[in-house]
Design a protein around this motif. Sequence first.
Motif, mmCIF file in Angstrom:
data_model
loop_
_atom_site.group_PDB
_atom_site.id
_atom_site.type_symbol
_atom_site.label_atom_id
_atom_site.label_comp_id
_atom_site.label_asym_id
_atom_site.label_seq_id
_atom_site.Cartn_x
_atom_site.Cartn_y
_atom_site.Cartn_z
ATOM 1 N N PRO A 1 81.868 -42.627 -14.898
ATOM 2 C CA PRO A 1 80.758 -43.012 -14.023
ATOM 3 C C PRO A 1 79.507 -42.215 -14.367
ATOM 4 N N THR A 2 78.348 -42.828 -14.258
ATOM 5 C CA THR A 2 77.105 -42.140 -14.608
ATOM 6 C C THR A 2 76.192 -42.058 -13.404
ATOM 7 N N MET A 3 75.281 -41.093 -13.461
ATOM 8 C CA MET A 3 74.327 -40.902 -12.377
ATOM 9 C C MET A 3 73.290 -42.014 -12.426
ATOM 10 N N PRO A 4 72.941 -42.612 -11.292
ATOM 11 C CA PRO A 4 71.924 -43.661 -11.322
ATOM 12 C C PRO A 4 70.581 -43.101 -11.770
ATOM 13 N N LYS A 5 69.777 -43.942 -12.409
ATOM 14 C CA LYS A 5 68.487 -43.474 -12.917
ATOM 15 C C LYS A 5 67.549 -43.197 -11.762
ATOM 16 N N PRO A 6 66.915 -42.009 -11.750
ATOM 17 C CA PRO A 6 66.022 -41.685 -10.625
ATOM 18 C C PRO A 6 64.722 -42.475 -10.687
ATOM 19 N N GLN A 7 64.137 -42.660 -9.525
ATOM 20 C CA GLN A 7 62.828 -43.310 -9.451
ATOM 21 C C GLN A 7 61.786 -42.372 -10.049
ATOM 22 N N TRP A 8 60.786 -42.938 -10.732
ATOM 23 C CA TRP A 8 59.750 -42.094 -11.329
ATOM 24 C C TRP A 8 58.736 -41.700 -10.266
ATOM 25 N N HIS A 9 58.392 -40.413 -10.242
ATOM 26 C CA HIS A 9 57.348 -39.913 -9.339
ATOM 27 C C HIS A 9 56.295 -39.205 -10.185
ATOM 28 N N PRO A 10 55.006 -39.414 -9.892
ATOM 29 C CA PRO A 10 53.984 -38.668 -10.641
ATOM 30 C C PRO A 10 54.084 -37.178 -10.322
ATOM 31 N N PRO A 11 53.765 -36.323 -11.290
ATOM 32 C CA PRO A 11 53.821 -34.879 -11.022
ATOM 33 C C PRO A 11 52.716 -34.461 -10.044
ATOM 34 N N PRO B 1 57.254 -38.930 -19.089
ATOM 35 C CA PRO B 1 58.543 -39.622 -18.932
ATOM 36 C C PRO B 1 59.554 -38.738 -18.225
ATOM 37 N N VAL B 2 60.526 -39.393 -17.590
ATOM 38 C CA VAL B 2 61.605 -38.656 -16.934
ATOM 39 C C VAL B 2 62.528 -38.113 -18.016
ATOM 40 N N SER B 3 62.642 -36.781 -18.097
ATOM 41 C CA SER B 3 63.542 -36.180 -19.103
ATOM 42 C C SER B 3 64.942 -36.178 -18.517
ATOM 43 N N TRP B 4 65.486 -37.379 -18.469
ATOM 44 C CA TRP B 4 66.711 -37.596 -17.705
ATOM 45 C C TRP B 4 67.808 -38.099 -18.607
ATOM 46 N N LEU C 1 61.633 -26.863 3.523
ATOM 47 C CA LEU C 1 61.844 -28.171 2.904
ATOM 48 C C LEU C 1 60.849 -29.158 3.508
ATOM 49 N N ALA C 2 60.394 -30.108 2.685
ATOM 50 C CA ALA C 2 59.537 -31.188 3.185
ATOM 51 C C ALA C 2 59.884 -32.443 2.394
ATOM 52 N N VAL C 3 59.784 -33.598 3.051
ATOM 53 C CA VAL C 3 60.082 -34.857 2.366
ATOM 54 C C VAL C 3 59.091 -35.914 2.826
ATOM 55 N N ASN C 4 58.701 -36.807 1.894
ATOM 56 C CA ASN C 4 57.789 -37.885 2.283
ATOM 57 C C ASN C 4 58.486 -39.244 2.181
ATOM 58 N N SER C 5 57.772 -40.301 2.531
ATOM 59 C CA SER C 5 58.373 -41.640 2.582
ATOM 60 C C SER C 5 58.729 -42.175 1.203
ATOM 61 N N ASP C 6 58.099 -41.630 0.148
ATOM 62 C CA ASP C 6 58.402 -42.084 -1.217
ATOM 63 C C ASP C 6 59.681 -41.473 -1.756
ATOM 64 N N ARG D 1 66.913 -39.837 -3.540
ATOM 65 C CA ARG D 1 68.084 -40.706 -3.667
ATOM 66 C C ARG D 1 69.104 -40.149 -4.656
ATOM 67 N N THR D 2 68.622 -39.727 -5.822
ATOM 68 C CA THR D 2 69.563 -39.302 -6.867
ATOM 69 C C THR D 2 69.753 -37.793 -6.930
ATOM 70 N N GLY D 3 68.852 -37.030 -6.282
ATOM 71 C CA GLY D 3 68.960 -35.573 -6.373
ATOM 72 C C GLY D 3 68.473 -35.036 -7.700
ATOM 73 N N TYR D 4 67.628 -35.807 -8.406
ATOM 74 C CA TYR D 4 67.107 -35.363 -9.703
ATOM 75 C C TYR D 4 65.889 -34.467 -9.497
ATOM 76 N N ASN D 5 65.872 -33.311 -10.139
ATOM 77 C CA ASN D 5 64.778 -32.346 -10.024
ATOM 78 C C ASN D 5 63.717 -32.704 -11.066
#
Length: 512
Positions: free
Chosen positions: A181-191, A499-502, A417-422, A440-444
């Motif tokens: 099983p593989t980790m789902p691809k994270p959504q891209w967020h601008p830095p 790009p996501v270095s994922w 900790l803080a989280v937004n709607s995106d 969603r994916t926990g990708y840093n």
Amino acid sequence: VQKHSVHTLVFRSLKRTHDMFVADNAKPIPLDEESHKVKMAVKLRTEYGSVLHMPTLKENLREKGSTNTGDPYGHKQYPANQGQEVEYVVTGTHPYPPGPGVALTADTKVQRMPSESAAQSLAVALPASQSRLDANRTAAGVGEVYRHAGMSERSQPPGMSVAMVEAGGNKNSALVPKKAPTMPKPQWHPPWKLYRVISGHLGWVRCIAVEPGNQWFVTGSADRTIKIWDLASGKLKLSLTGHISTVRGVIVSARSPYLFSCGEDKQVKCWDLEYNKVIRHYHGHLSAVYGLDLHPTIDVLVTCSRDSTARIWDVRTKASVHTLSGHTNAVATVKCQAAEPQIITGSHDTTIRLWDLVAGKTRVTLTNHKKSVRAVVLHPRHYTFASGSPDNIKQWKFPDGNFIQNLSGHNAIINTLAVNSDGVLVSGADNGTMHLWDWRTGYNFQRVHAAVQPGSLDSESGIFACVFDQSESRLLTAEADKTIKVYKEDDTATEETHPVSWKPEIIKRKRF
């Protein structure tokens, strides 16, 4: 030459070895033919042993010769109705899969259905002891095997068929290597990038809150003052004095023109922002008050303290409605929501408690963390929340606190900790580092360590609080270098430039 500790050198050596020898998980692992053959042979014996004694497909025993022959795996075969012409003699319900180690002939490549007479003749031809043994082992007669013939092929699309053998009522999957099983691809967020540093406090900035109209924000500091700043320009609008020790929590009410603050002087104050004066005090805590939150729909205030309790106050009457006791150490953070459970606390006793507001009792105690829980944040859209501790950031599902996943990698004391709607989760730590995660994916996806303000000590690079403004386009942090830093998303960044270095990783077993 810089001298490193033995621990550092060993760690580096381990990392180099790891990088050198660990396979790239994005690429499929090449199959070793020899070991694959051995594996298939073992699987054939264990999973298909109950039918391997049956003869392979033979159309005409007279032409082929009626002598006993052994199959490729050394199982003895018993020809049926020797000397007679039989239409078809087969006992297996499927052709052999074209896997390594199984020899295919012109007979076994094509699947044909056995006739009733052939199936019956096989049962007659088997020796008594063999048929009895087989009956005990498989608990299914030849006629039954024949009746279920081809069911799995019909239920699956062509080319994807998985041969299934019913043996003792257990279904065994066919000889197909399973993909990890593989980790789902994270959504891209601008830095996010730093675009403003606001100075003015004379001590550590311990807490921060943005008012509901998004015009200004308020900070509390170790210099015992509360300051109100213009959000657009960053200019100081007002300073409020009244606390006699570090201000540890501030929050602005959306229902009335009130500002609430608490501090290490055990005091909880309500400020009227039309007169800029304290109009109420909430007395009851026996030690420093570390945090506070307002209920979104009813007029109650919840505070948490070093005295191991959280208290619920009626905003108007100043009465203590409930004292939430149960934690065995300082309660570091408290959050409220309109849905059940309405109050969540995190404590230095490493537990998180979800409270029943009406009864004033614990609904659920979460004991998964190994170290102090100093921060809790609720997702603005999902019915989930996250908690931060030096061992891990953990995500949970309401209402029962079911564990979702660990976010590992921020190895520091997480204060906020803080989280937004995106779905951008921000964690700020004692060493001045800030990590940004995909919820969603926990990708840093980003790590920030802003330079400390000139004139302050390098060791004073800690983030005590962070919050998104109401538009969620700005991120404000309260820091140990006596400044407030404002971050915004990089408008010029695209998925091509950043790009996501994922890499898809093999999912590790969740550790609690």
